[in-house]
Design a protein around this motif. Sequence first.
Motif, PDB file in Angstrom:
ATOM      1  N   THR A  26      36.325  15.904 -80.662  1.00 44.89           N
ATOM      2  CA  THR A  26      35.578  15.536 -81.857  1.00 44.89           C
ATOM      3  C   THR A  26      35.164  14.072 -81.841  1.00 44.89           C
ATOM      4  OG1 THR A  26      36.661  17.252 -83.168  1.00 44.89           O
ATOM      5  CG2 THR A  26      35.621  15.446 -84.367  1.00 44.89           C
ATOM      6  N   ILE A  27      36.046  13.191 -81.382  1.00 41.15           N
ATOM      7  CA  ILE A  27      35.747  11.768 -81.392  1.00 41.15           C
ATOM      8  C   ILE A  27      34.551  11.451 -80.494  1.00 41.15           C
ATOM      9  CG2 ILE A  27      37.331  11.150 -79.524  1.00 41.15           C
ATOM     10  CD1 ILE A  27      38.005   8.612 -81.162  1.00 41.15           C
ATOM     11  N   ILE A  28      34.370  12.217 -79.428  1.00 42.91           N
ATOM     12  CA  ILE A  28      33.224  12.037 -78.548  1.00 42.91           C
ATOM     13  C   ILE A  28      31.969  12.598 -79.198  1.00 42.91           C
ATOM     14  CG2 ILE A  28      32.197  12.635 -76.324  1.00 42.91           C
ATOM     15  CD1 ILE A  28      35.010  12.746 -75.160  1.00 42.91           C
ATOM     16  N   PHE A  29      32.103  13.766 -79.794  1.00 41.05           N
ATOM     17  CA  PHE A  29      30.951  14.461 -80.336  1.00 41.05           C
ATOM     18  C   PHE A  29      30.416  13.826 -81.606  1.00 41.05           C
ATOM     19  CE2 PHE A  29      28.335  18.289 -80.858  1.00 41.05           C
ATOM     20  CZ  PHE A  29      28.101  18.601 -79.532  1.00 41.05           C
ATOM     21  N   ARG A  30      31.085  12.814 -82.111  1.00 44.62           N
ATOM     22  CA  ARG A  30      30.592  12.091 -83.285  1.00 44.62           C
ATOM     23  C   ARG A  30      29.349  11.274 -82.971  1.00 44.62           C
ATOM     24  NH1 ARG A  30      35.539   8.656 -85.322  1.00 44.62           N
ATOM     25  NH2 ARG A  30      33.913   7.832 -86.726  1.00 44.62           N
ATOM     26  N   VAL A  31      29.088  11.007 -81.685  1.00 44.72           N
ATOM     27  CA  VAL A  31      27.949  10.177 -81.312  1.00 44.72           C
ATOM     28  C   VAL A  31      26.645  10.897 -81.612  1.00 44.72           C
ATOM     29  CG1 VAL A  31      29.277   9.032 -79.517  1.00 44.72           C
ATOM     30  CG2 VAL A  31      27.854  11.006 -78.932  1.00 44.72           C
ATOM     31  N   ASN A  32      25.586  10.113 -81.746  1.00 46.93           N
ATOM     32  CA  ASN A  32      24.292  10.684 -82.097  1.00 46.93           C
ATOM     33  C   ASN A  32      23.709  11.531 -80.979  1.00 46.93           C
ATOM     34  OD1 ASN A  32      20.968   9.982 -82.197  1.00 46.93           O
ATOM     35  ND2 ASN A  32      21.930  10.763 -84.070  1.00 46.93           N
ATOM     36  N   THR A  33      23.897  11.092 -79.729  1.00 48.74           N
ATOM     37  CA  THR A  33      23.223  11.750 -78.613  1.00 48.74           C
ATOM     38  C   THR A  33      24.202  12.155 -77.517  1.00 48.74           C
ATOM     39  OG1 THR A  33      21.279  10.375 -79.048  1.00 48.74           O
ATOM     40  CG2 THR A  33      21.326  11.589 -76.972  1.00 48.74           C
ATOM     41  N   MET A  34      24.120  13.426 -77.111  1.00 51.28           N
ATOM     42  CA  MET A  34      24.850  13.930 -75.964  1.00 51.28           C
ATOM     43  C   MET A  34      23.851  14.234 -74.852  1.00 51.28           C
ATOM     44  SD  MET A  34      28.110  14.013 -76.636  1.00 51.28           S
ATOM     45  CE  MET A  34      28.664  15.075 -75.294  1.00 51.28           C
ATOM     46  N   GLY A  35      24.321  14.153 -73.616  1.00 58.83           N
ATOM     47  CA  GLY A  35      23.433  14.395 -72.504  1.00 58.83           C
ATOM     48  C   GLY A  35      24.085  15.169 -71.381  1.00 58.83           C
ATOM     49  N   TRP A  36      23.255  15.845 -70.601  1.00 53.89           N
ATOM     50  CA  TRP A  36      23.657  16.441 -69.347  1.00 53.89           C
ATOM     51  C   TRP A  36      23.117  15.576 -68.216  1.00 53.89           C
ATOM     52  CZ3 TRP A  36      26.996  20.124 -67.897  1.00 53.89           C
ATOM     53  CH2 TRP A  36      27.450  21.024 -68.864  1.00 53.89           C
ATOM     54  N   TYR A  37      23.966  15.302 -67.262  1.00 54.97           N
ATOM     55  CA  TYR A  37      23.625  14.489 -66.104  1.00 54.97           C
ATOM     56  C   TYR A  37      23.935  15.276 -64.839  1.00 54.97           C
ATOM     57  CZ  TYR A  37      23.987  10.799 -69.652  1.00 54.97           C
ATOM     58  OH  TYR A  37      23.841  10.041 -70.782  1.00 54.97           O
ATOM     59  N   ARG A  38      23.351  14.860 -63.722  1.00 58.73           N
ATOM     60  CA  ARG A  38      23.664  15.496 -62.457  1.00 58.73           C
ATOM     61  C   ARG A  38      23.642  14.471 -61.339  1.00 58.73           C
ATOM     62  NH1 ARG A  38      18.195  19.213 -61.524  1.00 58.73           N
ATOM     63  NH2 ARG A  38      16.759  17.494 -61.006  1.00 58.73           N
ATOM     64  N   GLN A  39      24.401  14.773 -60.294  1.00 55.17           N
ATOM     65  CA  GLN A  39      24.428  13.933 -59.116  1.00 55.17           C
ATOM     66  C   GLN A  39      24.391  14.823 -57.879  1.00 55.17           C
ATOM     67  OE1 GLN A  39      27.731  11.161 -58.728  1.00 55.17           O
ATOM     68  NE2 GLN A  39      26.417   9.786 -57.551  1.00 55.17           N
ATOM     69  N   ALA A  40      23.308  14.711 -57.133  1.00 57.79           N
ATOM     70  CA  ALA A  40      23.153  15.444 -55.892  1.00 57.79           C
ATOM     71  C   ALA A  40      23.733  14.624 -54.746  1.00 57.79           C
ATOM     72  CB  ALA A  40      21.680  15.743 -55.634  1.00 57.79           C
ATOM     73  N   PRO A  41      24.079  15.276 -53.642  1.00 56.96           N
ATOM     74  CA  PRO A  41      24.624  14.538 -52.496  1.00 56.96           C
ATOM     75  C   PRO A  41      23.688  13.426 -52.046  1.00 56.96           C
ATOM     76  CG  PRO A  41      24.922  16.888 -52.185  1.00 56.96           C
ATOM     77  CD  PRO A  41      24.046  16.726 -53.390  1.00 56.96           C
ATOM     78  N   GLY A  42      24.224  12.222 -51.917  1.00 57.53           N
ATOM     79  CA  GLY A  42      23.439  11.090 -51.475  1.00 57.53           C
ATOM     80  C   GLY A  42      22.474  10.541 -52.498  1.00 57.53           C
ATOM     81  N   LYS A  43      22.524  11.025 -53.723  1.00 57.14           N
ATOM     82  CA  LYS A  43      21.604  10.589 -54.765  1.00 57.14           C
ATOM     83  C   LYS A  43      22.344   9.891 -55.896  1.00 57.14           C
ATOM     84  CE  LYS A  43      18.018  12.697 -52.883  1.00 57.14           C
ATOM     85  NZ  LYS A  43      16.826  11.975 -52.373  1.00 57.14           N
ATOM     86  N   GLN A  44      21.605   9.124 -56.668  1.00 56.77           N
ATOM     87  CA  GLN A  44      22.148   8.502 -57.863  1.00 56.77           C
ATOM     88  C   GLN A  44      22.315   9.544 -58.964  1.00 56.77           C
ATOM     89  OE1 GLN A  44      22.892   5.033 -58.385  1.00 56.77           O
ATOM     90  NE2 GLN A  44      22.734   5.014 -56.144  1.00 56.77           N
ATOM     91  N   CYS A  95      28.510  16.396 -68.420  1.00 59.97           N
ATOM     92  CA  CYS A  95      28.055  16.015 -69.749  1.00 59.97           C
ATOM     93  C   CYS A  95      28.743  14.719 -70.157  1.00 59.97           C
ATOM     94  CB  CYS A  95      28.302  17.119 -70.789  1.00 59.97           C
ATOM     95  SG  CYS A  95      30.005  17.657 -70.990  1.00 59.97           S
ATOM     96  N   ASN A  96      28.084  13.973 -70.998  1.00 60.75           N
ATOM     97  CA  ASN A  96      28.579  12.698 -71.460  1.00 60.75           C
ATOM     98  C   ASN A  96      27.748  12.303 -72.668  1.00 60.75           C
ATOM     99  OD1 ASN A  96      29.695   9.966 -71.583  1.00 60.75           O
ATOM    100  ND2 ASN A  96      30.121  10.128 -69.379  1.00 60.75           N
ATOM    101  N   THR A  97      28.104  11.198 -73.275  1.00 55.26           N
ATOM    102  CA  THR A  97      27.288  10.650 -74.340  1.00 55.26           C
ATOM    103  C   THR A  97      26.065   9.965 -73.748  1.00 55.26           C
ATOM    104  OG1 THR A  97      28.631   8.643 -74.298  1.00 55.26           O
ATOM    105  CG2 THR A  97      29.244  10.347 -75.881  1.00 55.26           C
ATOM    106  N   ARG A  98      25.140   9.585 -74.602  1.00 60.13           N
ATOM    107  CA  ARG A  98      24.021   8.758 -74.205  1.00 60.13           C
ATOM    108  C   ARG A  98      23.910   7.615 -75.199  1.00 60.13           C
ATOM    109  NH1 ARG A  98      17.466   9.985 -73.881  1.00 60.13           N
ATOM    110  NH2 ARG A  98      16.995   8.234 -72.479  1.00 60.13           N
ATOM    111  N   PRO A  99      24.106   6.383 -74.742  1.00 61.62           N
ATOM    112  CA  PRO A  99      24.450   5.990 -73.381  1.00 61.62           C
ATOM    113  C   PRO A  99      25.832   6.469 -72.965  1.00 61.62           C
ATOM    114  CG  PRO A  99      24.709   4.135 -74.851  1.00 61.62           C
ATOM    115  CD  PRO A  99      24.049   5.218 -75.658  1.00 61.62           C
ATOM    116  N   THR A 100      26.080   6.480 -71.680  1.00 56.97           N
ATOM    117  CA  THR A 100      27.328   7.014 -71.157  1.00 56.97           C
ATOM    118  C   THR A 100      28.494   6.074 -71.393  1.00 56.97           C
ATOM    119  OG1 THR A 100      26.941   6.066 -68.951  1.00 56.97           O
ATOM    120  CG2 THR A 100      26.118   8.300 -69.368  1.00 56.97           C
TER     121      THR A 100
END
Length: 115
Positions: A26-44, A95-100
């Motif tokens: 709950t403490i995380i989900f209180r933020v205004n924006t949630m995001g999905w992120y991804r990281q491919a091999p060798g990529k940012q 998944c993380n907040t935005r900003p992370t």
Amino acid sequence: QVQLVESGGGLVQAGGSLRLSCVASTIIFRVNTMGWYRQAPGKQRELVASATMGGVSTYADSVKGRFTISRNNAKNTVDLQMNALKPEDTAVYYCNTRPTRDAYWGQGTQVTVSS
């Protein structure tokens, strides 16, 4: 305990679909924006999609028209529906907040798209 857990990844053929789920403390989900992120091999690590508490969503150009983010504020969940998957979508998804927040990064869930 602060907790954020992703699930739903797997191996699919190109053109297939997957639905990823994220449940947060709950403490995380209180933020205004949630995001999905991804990281491919060798990529940012990159932002894939985001959603505000009010239902406003954004998407990376590479996934527009294929992915849909949805947020359930009552259940502290944010899902990512992925359709028409491409091999270049292969990555670990987080998944993380935005900003992370560094402390919120979890194990992620692996998505592998074969040709």
